[in-house]
Design a protein around this motif. Structure first.
Motif, PDB file in Angstrom:
ATOM      1  N   ALA A   1       0.838  -1.208   0.000  1.00 18.61           N
ATOM      2  CA  ALA A   1       0.000   0.000   0.000  1.00 18.61           C
ATOM      3  C   ALA A   1       0.867   1.249   0.000  1.00 18.61           C
ATOM      4  CB  ALA A   1      -0.931  -0.015   1.211  1.00 18.61           C
TER       5      ALA A   1
ATOM      6  N   PHE B   1      -2.077   2.280   4.864  1.00 22.86           N
ATOM      7  CA  PHE B   1      -2.949   1.860   3.754  1.00 22.86           C
ATOM      8  C   PHE B   1      -3.605   3.031   3.037  1.00 22.86           C
ATOM      9  CE2 PHE B   1      -2.870  -1.819   6.564  1.00 22.86           C
ATOM     10  CZ  PHE B   1      -2.428  -2.786   5.672  1.00 22.86           C
ATOM     11  N   LYS B   2      -3.596   4.227   3.606  1.00 25.37           N
ATOM     12  CA  LYS B   2      -4.278   5.343   2.941  1.00 25.37           C
ATOM     13  C   LYS B   2      -3.313   6.451   2.551  1.00 25.37           C
ATOM     14  CE  LYS B   2      -8.953   4.754   4.614  1.00 25.37           C
ATOM     15  NZ  LYS B   2      -9.491   4.730   5.991  1.00 25.37           N
ATOM     16  N   THR B   3      -2.634   7.023   3.544  1.00 27.44           N
ATOM     17  CA  THR B   3      -1.768   8.164   3.248  1.00 27.44           C
ATOM     18  C   THR B   3      -0.352   7.944   3.770  1.00 27.44           C
ATOM     19  OG1 THR B   3      -2.475   9.266   5.263  1.00 27.44           O
ATOM     20  CG2 THR B   3      -3.651   9.854   3.259  1.00 27.44           C
TER      21      THR B   3
ATOM     22  N   SER C   1      -4.451  14.392   4.074  1.00 28.20           N
ATOM     23  CA  SER C   1      -5.137  13.631   3.034  1.00 28.20           C
ATOM     24  C   SER C   1      -4.161  13.305   1.910  1.00 28.20           C
ATOM     25  CB  SER C   1      -6.287  14.467   2.458  1.00 28.20           C
ATOM     26  OG  SER C   1      -5.759  15.626   1.846  1.00 28.20           O
ATOM     27  N   TYR C   2      -4.609  12.483   0.990  1.00 32.71           N
ATOM     28  CA  TYR C   2      -3.834  12.131  -0.194  1.00 32.71           C
ATOM     29  C   TYR C   2      -3.526  13.387  -0.991  1.00 32.71           C
ATOM     30  CZ  TYR C   2      -2.556   9.083  -4.115  1.00 32.71           C
ATOM     31  OH  TYR C   2      -1.880   8.415  -5.108  1.00 32.71           O
TER      32      TYR C   2
ATOM     33  N   VAL D   1       0.898   4.335  -2.631  1.00 29.88           N
ATOM     34  CA  VAL D   1       0.673   5.745  -2.307  1.00 29.88           C
ATOM     35  C   VAL D   1       1.858   6.587  -2.795  1.00 29.88           C
ATOM     36  CG1 VAL D   1       0.360   7.413  -0.445  1.00 29.88           C
ATOM     37  CG2 VAL D   1      -0.781   5.201  -0.327  1.00 29.88           C
TER      38      VAL D   1
END
Lengths: 292, 295
Positions: free
Chosen positions: B78, B244-246, B159-160, B82
């Protein structure tokens, strides 16, 4: 349009105005607004609050002091290395020369975090030299030498990159002349080479110093970020921010931003010198060509 | 200049011989080969070759299975995603915006042009930690820009999007500075010819100008990508670092290191290093082509 060339391809004034507005908006939004907000945020409490935030916190004072001692050492190492490496590459031909030149660039493309980790794997407690260093009672990681090593690594290409093109453009003729007249190596360097490369050298030093003062990733990894011991100014900015002390964090950040602005002004002035010297060189070459 | 009569002074240096022989003679005459070679190889070996070799050897000592097990965990995958995704987005944005800014700086004369030109260099001098701090305070709900953007659903902090924004900041100068000299050197006669022959401005740009500057734009993209992939200081402030996100790969390396999970940190670093060195080779090849085109 007063250009002597027929401006057939020039866009209409309207299109030009729109393009300028777009470019100004991009630079404004990406660069100017953030830069302005550092100073605005740092001084919201007034100049005295700013001064108190910088000077009344022992850890912040130490961070400023540490940055002022780590960066110059890294810059000096880089200056010596840069001059030696540029002399080697611009004045001699040898096998592996182009590979060596690409090695100079490696620190630019390697993530600073990866560089820091590599240093930890060598000098850290679990590292290759860990047992030896423990036996000698030397501390490199989580200490001042580690900070210097990491900072030197990330700034390594800056001086040598400035010197190589200038030395190649000038060529070895004057140095050869000095040697044939009996000058020693040191005399050739201080009397012939140094005067011709001084502005390029200064340019590299200014850039290296800015990068050294501001380095975060590599230093973060090797420092162990111990407040009052191994926190440099950029690390202090982060720590204060994590502790929800944003105004103090902004105060330290504003000093770094001010330094960046001073760097840019110096860079601009040096570049004008470099341009005029390049023009002089071109004129001299043209005259030489005219009188063989 | 006394060099106007070089032949009376320095017979050795006379540029009468072919350049190749002159170079060879240079090596024999100029002093300092040994000293400069010693300093250079000491620094390059100690600071670049040995650390990176140790990194690779440490990762290789895990064996192929151990390496994959450590480097290819779901969280690591992940993080690569990113890192790559945000870097490609940021580098494309920088390449496009950089082209526009470079074009304006070269082709349009307007008051404040030199100032705009100087401002482009700010991200090279501003510490990335300062950039990260400022961007995150600008785009939060109460920030200068966030107060307008957050109600519209645009979250530029934690955030991304925040990662992409700071990566554009750090990479924009590279994109501008690579394209700028190439636009300066463009042959304007070809543009004029195209216009005289009836091409529209758009056609002229797409068919005549763009092919000339495309290699430079691609190089600017590659340089921006290389810079963005390794960036840590600014991203760590603004991304929120949610696994997993940012969470980008360098942030994951640091958090593994802080957990003393050396094997995982090392293998992820080697993957990142491989990516960076591949990009370095690509950038070098592109720049050599650019230099050839310029001649």
């Amino acid at each position: 349009m007063t250009s002597p060339r027929a401006p057939v391809t020039h866009a209409s004034p309207v299109v030009n105005a729109a393009l300028v507005a777009a470019a100004a908006a991009i630079v404004g939004l990406v660069i100017v607004v953030p830069l302005a907000s550092v100073f605005a945020e740092a001084f919201t409490g007034g100049a005295s609050a700013w001064w108190v935030a910088l000077t009344h916190d022992a850890d912040t004072r130490h961070a400023i002091w540490l940055s002022l001692t780590v960066a110059p050492v890294a810059v000096v190492i880089n200056t010596v290395f840069g001059i030696a490496a540029a002399w080697l590459v611009a004045r001699f031909r040898f096998p592996g020369r182009s590979l060596l030149i690409s090695l100079f660039d490696v620190p630019f493309s390697v993530s600073p975090v990866v560089a820091g980790l590599a240093l930890v794997l060598i000098f850290g407690r679990q590292g290759l030299l860990g047992p030896t260093l423990a036996w000698l009672d030397w501390k490199i990681i989580f200490a001042w030498p580690g900070l210097v090593l990491a900072t030197t690594f990330v700034t390594l290409p800056l001086v040598v990159r400035e010197l190589i093109p200038v030395m190649e453009a000038i060529g070895p003729d004057e140095e050869l002349a000095a040697v044939s007249l009996g000058a020693s190596g040191w005399q050739v360097f201080t009397r012939v080479t140094l005067p011709t490369i001084r502005w390029a050298l200064l340019h590299g030093i200014v850039l290296a110093n800015a990068r050294a003062m501001g380095e975060f990733g590599a230093v973060y990894v090797v420092s162990g970020h111990i407040a009052g011991v191994t926190d440099t100014m950029p690390l202090r900015v982060e720590k204060l921010f994590q502790e929800y002390r944003t105004p103090a964090s902004m105060a330290v950040a504003s000093v770094l931003a001010g330094l960046a602005l001073v760097t840019l002004v110096a860079k601009f002035a040096i570049e004008r010198r470099l341009e005029s010297e390049a023009r002089d060189l071109a004129t001299a070459r043209a005259q030489d060509a005219g009188h063989p | 200049m006394p060099a106007a009569h070089p032949d009376t002074l320095v017979p050795v240096a006379r540029p009468t011989a072919a350049p190749a022989t002159r170079r060879r003679r240079t090596a024999a005459v100029l002093p300092g080969f040994g000293t400069s070679a010693a300093i250079t190889s000491l620094v390059v070996t100690a600071l670049v070759i040995v650390p990176l070799a140790v990194l690779v050897v440490r990762a290789a000592s895990l064996g192929p299975h151990g390496f994959v097990a450590a480097a290819w965990t779901p969280r690591a995958r992940a993080a690569y995603g990113v890192s790559l995704g945000a870097s490609v987005l940021a580098a494309s944005t920088s390449a496009a915006l950089g082209l526009l800014v470079a074009w304006v700086l070269v082709r349009v004369d307007f008051p404040g042009r030199r100032l705009l030109d100087a401002l482009v260099d700010v991200p090279l001098a501003l510490p990335t930690a300062v950039a990260g701090l400022v961007y995150s305070t600008l785009y939060v709900e109460k920030g200068w820009l966030g107060q307008w953007l957050v109600p519209l659903g645009v979250k530029g902090a934690y955030s991304y999007l925040g990662i992409v924004l700071v990566l554009v900041f750090v990479s924009l100068p590279f994109a501008v500075r690579v394209v700028q000299p190439v636009i300066e050197s463009l042959d304007r006669d070809a543009e004029e010819a195209a216009r005289i022959l009836g091409a529209s401005r758009m056609q002229t740009f797409l068919r005549v100008v763009l092919p000339g500057i495309l290699p430079a734009v691609v190089t600017g993209f590659a340089l921006s990508l290389a810079r963005a992939l390794g960036e840590y200081g600014s991203v760590v402030f603004i991304s929120g670092n949610m696994p997993f996100k940012t969470e980008i790969a360098p942030v994951l390396i640091v958090s593994r290191l802080e957990e003393f999970a050396y094997a995982e940190a090392t293998t992820i670093a080697v993957v990142l290093l491989g990516l960076s060195l591949t990009l370095l080779v690509v950038v070098n090849a592109l720049q050599q082509r650019l230099a050839r085109n310029a001649q």
